[in-house]
Design an enzyme around this catalytic site. Structure first.
Site, PDB file in Angstrom:
ATOM      1  N   HIS A  62       0.810  -1.218   0.000  1.00 17.81           N
ATOM      2  CA  HIS A  62       0.000   0.000   0.000  1.00 17.81           C
ATOM      3  C   HIS A  62       0.844   1.270   0.000  1.00 17.81           C
ATOM      4  O   HIS A  62       1.972   1.268   0.487  1.00 17.81           O
ATOM      5  CB  HIS A  62      -0.886   0.046   1.256  1.00 17.81           C
ATOM      6  CG  HIS A  62      -1.783  -1.133   1.397  1.00 17.81           C
ATOM      7  ND1 HIS A  62      -2.047  -1.709   2.618  1.00 17.81           N
ATOM      8  CD2 HIS A  62      -2.471  -1.860   0.490  1.00 17.81           C
ATOM      9  CE1 HIS A  62      -2.868  -2.726   2.455  1.00 17.81           C
ATOM     10  NE2 HIS A  62      -3.140  -2.843   1.176  1.00 17.81           N
ATOM     11  N   LYS A  72       6.405   6.552   7.139  1.00 18.43           N
ATOM     12  CA  LYS A  72       5.923   5.723   8.242  1.00 18.43           C
ATOM     13  C   LYS A  72       7.090   5.211   9.077  1.00 18.43           C
ATOM     14  O   LYS A  72       8.174   4.945   8.545  1.00 18.43           O
ATOM     15  CB  LYS A  72       5.161   4.503   7.701  1.00 18.43           C
ATOM     16  CG  LYS A  72       3.919   4.841   6.917  1.00 18.43           C
ATOM     17  CD  LYS A  72       3.294   3.578   6.352  1.00 18.43           C
ATOM     18  CE  LYS A  72       2.077   3.919   5.504  1.00 18.43           C
ATOM     19  NZ  LYS A  72       1.535   2.725   4.842  1.00 18.43           N
ATOM     20  N   TYR A 132       2.157   1.553  13.531  1.00 17.89           N
ATOM     21  CA  TYR A 132       2.940   2.480  12.712  1.00 17.89           C
ATOM     22  C   TYR A 132       2.480   3.909  12.896  1.00 17.89           C
ATOM     23  O   TYR A 132       1.310   4.183  13.105  1.00 17.89           O
ATOM     24  CB  TYR A 132       2.937   2.082  11.238  1.00 17.89           C
ATOM     25  CG  TYR A 132       1.597   1.950  10.573  1.00 17.89           C
ATOM     26  CD1 TYR A 132       1.129   2.934   9.718  1.00 17.89           C
ATOM     27  CD2 TYR A 132       0.814   0.811  10.762  1.00 17.89           C
ATOM     28  CE1 TYR A 132      -0.084   2.803   9.066  1.00 17.89           C
ATOM     29  CE2 TYR A 132      -0.405   0.678  10.125  1.00 17.89           C
ATOM     30  CZ  TYR A 132      -0.850   1.674   9.276  1.00 17.89           C
ATOM     31  OH  TYR A 132      -2.055   1.548   8.649  1.00 17.89           O
ATOM     32  N   ASP A 170      -6.764  -6.076  -1.937  1.00 18.42           N
ATOM     33  CA  ASP A 170      -5.337  -6.299  -2.185  1.00 18.42           C
ATOM     34  C   ASP A 170      -5.101  -7.302  -3.312  1.00 18.42           C
ATOM     35  O   ASP A 170      -4.099  -7.211  -4.025  1.00 18.42           O
ATOM     36  CB  ASP A 170      -4.633  -6.762  -0.911  1.00 18.42           C
ATOM     37  CG  ASP A 170      -4.429  -5.634   0.091  1.00 18.42           C
ATOM     38  OD1 ASP A 170      -4.757  -4.473  -0.235  1.00 18.42           O
ATOM     39  OD2 ASP A 170      -3.954  -5.913   1.210  1.00 18.42           O
TER      40      ASP A 170
END
Length: 181
Positions: A62, A72, A132, A170
């Site tokens: 992603h 991130k 995250y 996904d």
């Protein structure tokens, strides 16, 4: 805190210093002053996210596009994952290359992922907790991704004794070569 470069420009492995005694353990998960001194990057994390997953779950690859791109800082609280990032910055010398690392609640290793990277992870243990920090807010209209098994990326995902579990979304992601970046 130790910070090591990876083979992808701007992507860093962060190893916190762990202190243990008879009471348990302690580590500083992030220190912006030290991070900036060692990387030259000044970040303002604005959002924390957490997921819990079972063994075999594969999330990704992603990323957020445009002004909603996100850097991130990822880590595992409990369990373990194979974490994978792909450089999708068209002008980068490492465009289309990936980096993979095992993150676990035991090793406390973290990975800093700069903007312009696709990110995913394969869960290696039951009840894994993955967290995250992001330097930009999530924006649904800017979300995108790359199919995890893109043959041109040739990512070496871990073989498990269970089938991978992916979301329908996904499973329908395009290959890197089909993306409009």
């Amino acid at each position: 805190m130790q910070i090591k470069k990876t083979n992808l420009d701007g992507c860093y492995i962060i190893q916190p210093r762990l202190f243990k005694d008879e009471r348990g353990s302690f580590f500083e998960g992030f220190n912006s002053k030290i991070f900036e001194e060692l990387t030259g990057l000044n970040l303002d994390f604005v959002q924390d996210n957490q997921s819990t997953s079972s063994k075999g779950v594969l999330r990704g690859l992603h990323f957020q596009k445009g002004k909603y791109a996100q850097a991130k800082l990822v880590r595992v609280v409990r369990g373990s994952v194979q974490d994978v990032v792909v450089d999708i910055r068209p002008k980068s010398k490492t465009f289309g290359m990936y980096f993979s690392i095992i993150l676990s609640g035991e090793n406390n290793t973290q990975l800093f992922i700069p903007r312009g990277f696709a990110h995913g992870f394969l869960v290696l243990e039951e009840n894994t907790i993955f967290t995250y920090k992001c330097d930009n807010f999530y924006n649904k209209e800017s979300e995108s991704g790359i199919i995890y098994n893109d043959v041109n990326l040739n990512i070496e995902w871990k073989n498990l004794d269970v089938d991978y579990k992916l979301s329908q979304k996904d499973l329908q992601l395009p290959k890197l070569e089909d993306l409009v970046l």
